[in-house]
Design a protein around this motif. Structure first.
Motif, short mmCIF file in Angstrom:
data_model
loop_
_atom_site.label_atom_id
_atom_site.label_comp_id
_atom_site.label_asym_id
_atom_site.label_seq_id
_atom_site.Cartn_x
_atom_site.Cartn_y
_atom_site.Cartn_z
N PRO A 169 -9.62 -1.14 -14.86
CA PRO A 169 -8.34 -1.76 -15.25
C PRO A 169 -7.17 -0.79 -15.28
O PRO A 169 -6.04 -1.17 -14.93
CB PRO A 169 -8.65 -2.32 -16.64
N ASP A 170 -7.40 0.47 -15.69
CA ASP A 170 -6.28 1.41 -15.78
C ASP A 170 -5.94 2.03 -14.43
O ASP A 170 -4.97 2.81 -14.33
CB ASP A 170 -6.58 2.50 -16.80
N VAL A 171 -6.70 1.70 -13.38
CA VAL A 171 -6.44 2.23 -12.04
C VAL A 171 -5.85 1.16 -11.13
O VAL A 171 -4.93 1.43 -10.36
CB VAL A 171 -7.73 2.81 -11.42
N GLY A 172 -6.37 -0.06 -11.20
CA GLY A 172 -5.74 -1.15 -10.48
C GLY A 172 -6.55 -1.71 -9.34
O GLY A 172 -7.70 -2.14 -9.52
N THR A 173 -5.98 -1.67 -8.15
CA THR A 173 -6.56 -2.36 -6.99
C THR A 173 -6.46 -1.48 -5.75
O THR A 173 -5.76 -0.48 -5.73
CB THR A 173 -5.82 -3.68 -6.72
N ALA A 174 -7.15 -1.92 -4.70
CA ALA A 174 -7.21 -1.16 -3.45
C ALA A 174 -5.88 -1.25 -2.69
O ALA A 174 -5.14 -2.23 -2.78
CB ALA A 174 -8.33 -1.70 -2.57
N ARG A 175 -5.62 -0.24 -1.90
CA ARG A 175 -4.46 -0.24 -1.01
C ARG A 175 -4.71 -1.20 0.15
O ARG A 175 -5.86 -1.52 0.48
CB ARG A 175 -4.18 1.17 -0.49
N CYS A 176 -3.63 -1.61 0.79
CA CYS A 176 -3.74 -2.61 1.86
C CYS A 176 -3.02 -2.17 3.14
O CYS A 176 -2.78 -3.00 4.03
CB CYS A 176 -3.16 -3.94 1.40
N ASP A 177 -2.69 -0.89 3.24
CA ASP A 177 -1.88 -0.43 4.38
C ASP A 177 -2.69 0.15 5.52
O ASP A 177 -2.12 0.65 6.49
CB ASP A 177 -0.85 0.60 3.90
N PHE A 178 -4.02 0.09 5.46
CA PHE A 178 -4.82 0.49 6.61
C PHE A 178 -4.70 -0.60 7.68
O PHE A 178 -4.40 -1.76 7.37
CB PHE A 178 -6.29 0.67 6.22
N PRO A 179 -4.96 -0.25 8.95
CA PRO A 179 -4.91 -1.27 10.00
C PRO A 179 -5.80 -2.47 9.67
O PRO A 179 -6.97 -2.31 9.36
CB PRO A 179 -5.42 -0.52 11.23
N GLY A 180 -5.21 -3.66 9.69
CA GLY A 180 -5.94 -4.88 9.37
C GLY A 180 -5.89 -5.27 7.90
O GLY A 180 -6.37 -6.35 7.54
N GLY A 181 -5.30 -4.44 7.05
CA GLY A 181 -5.19 -4.76 5.63
C GLY A 181 -4.04 -5.72 5.36
O GLY A 181 -3.10 -5.82 6.15
N ASP A 182 -4.09 -6.41 4.21
CA ASP A 182 -3.04 -7.38 3.88
C ASP A 182 -3.05 -7.64 2.39
O ASP A 182 -4.07 -8.04 1.81
CB ASP A 182 -3.26 -8.68 4.65
#
Length: 290
Positions: A169-182
């Motif tokens: 919870p104190d870190v959050g969520t995955a990044r989405c800027d790799f090719p194919g991410g959204d």
């Protein structure tokens, strides 16, 4: 059901061992191969600790499960399989990631983009039997098109291995800027995970603890809904997407993305040796990142 978690300190990655203790069967989720980017040397020291543990319990390894093609560490799946056996499991949508990165790395026609490097391909709702444990696949794209979570259930409890989709919870969520991410797709995937029962234990693939907190491999659905800094209750899709895209624009590429991705989309196989007996990885210039 038992789950034992092993922290790979260099990449802050957790490898999990899921076991039906009575039937002495197990699965390993997200194994790591040590890699020194300065020298280009690999080592099996960390995954050998997992192997020693499994052998010490006298468990049979049935599955080696990859939640996705990792961009921050090399997979230890091949060494694990050569040592203990087991079938290598990957989400079926890995074919999309293979096609994207085949172009980025300009691999020749010998590189297969049909996922045939893996033994078992899973899609939404598919299940694997591990003794009395049922492992059900959930397609959770967004970080990459191929991310899968795996829900493990027996008569006593349910847990879920979430890969990189969510962190503590104190870190959050995955990044989405790799090719194919959204980012919009990731939000919808996370909402599906948060629809699980509040007491469901989430096993994380990584933990990047804030100052003063020790690494921890688990959280719960309830804790995420209450306190995840990116997607707790009350944060809507538009707010999440704006935050995620703004944050992603500030992030450097992962330290090991170039060696990791080209190995992991090939099921953890290192490139074949060239005529001089040496294996070589490729480095695309001015392609990834800003």
């Amino acid at each position: 059901m038992q789950v034992h978690s092993f922290l790979h300190s260099d990449t802050e990655t957790y490898t999990h061992v899921l076991a039906d203790v009575q039937q002495q069967l197990c699965a390993v989720i997200d194994p790591v191969l040590d890699f020194d980017p300065k020298s280009g040397r690999t080592s099996t020291a960390d995954i050998d600790e997992v192997i020693a543990f499994v052998r010490g319990q006298n468990w049979q390894l049935v599955y080696i499960i990859e939640t996705h093609a990792h961009a921050d560490h090399l997979s230890g799946a091949i060494h694990l399989q050569e040592t203990l056996g087991g079938e290598l499991v990957m989400g079926r949508h890995i074919t999309q990631v293979q096609k994207i990165f085949k172009q980025i790395f300009n691999f020749d026609t010998s590189f297969r983009t049909d996922a045939s490097q893996f033994d078992i391909l899973t899609d939404e709702g598919d299940s694997l039997a591990l003794g009395a444990i049922t492992i059900t696949a959930m397609h959770v794209p967004g970080h990459t098109p191929a991310d899968m979570a795996y829900i493990a259930t027996d008569d006593e409890k349910t847990v879920v291995f979430v890969g990189d989709t969510m962190f503590a919870p104190d870190v959050g969520t995955a990044r989405c800027d790799f090719p194919g991410g959204d980012a919009k797709t990731l939000y919808q995937s996370i909402k599906r995970l948060l629809a699980l029962n509040d007491d469901t234990v989430m096993y994380l693939c990584h933990d990047y603890p804030s100052q003063g907190r020790k690494h921890c491999p688990t959280t719960t659905v309830a804790a995420q809904k209450l306190g995840n800094i990116h997607v707790k209750n009350g944060i809507n899709e538009a707010e999440f997407v704006e935050m995620r895209e703004r944050r992603d624009a500030t992030l450097d590429m992962p330290r090991l993305i170039i060696p990791s991705v080209q190995v992991n989309i090939d099921a953890g196989n290192l490139p074949e040796p060239e005529a001089n007996g040496t294996r070589y990885l490729k480095v695309p210039i001015n392609v990834l990142g800003q």
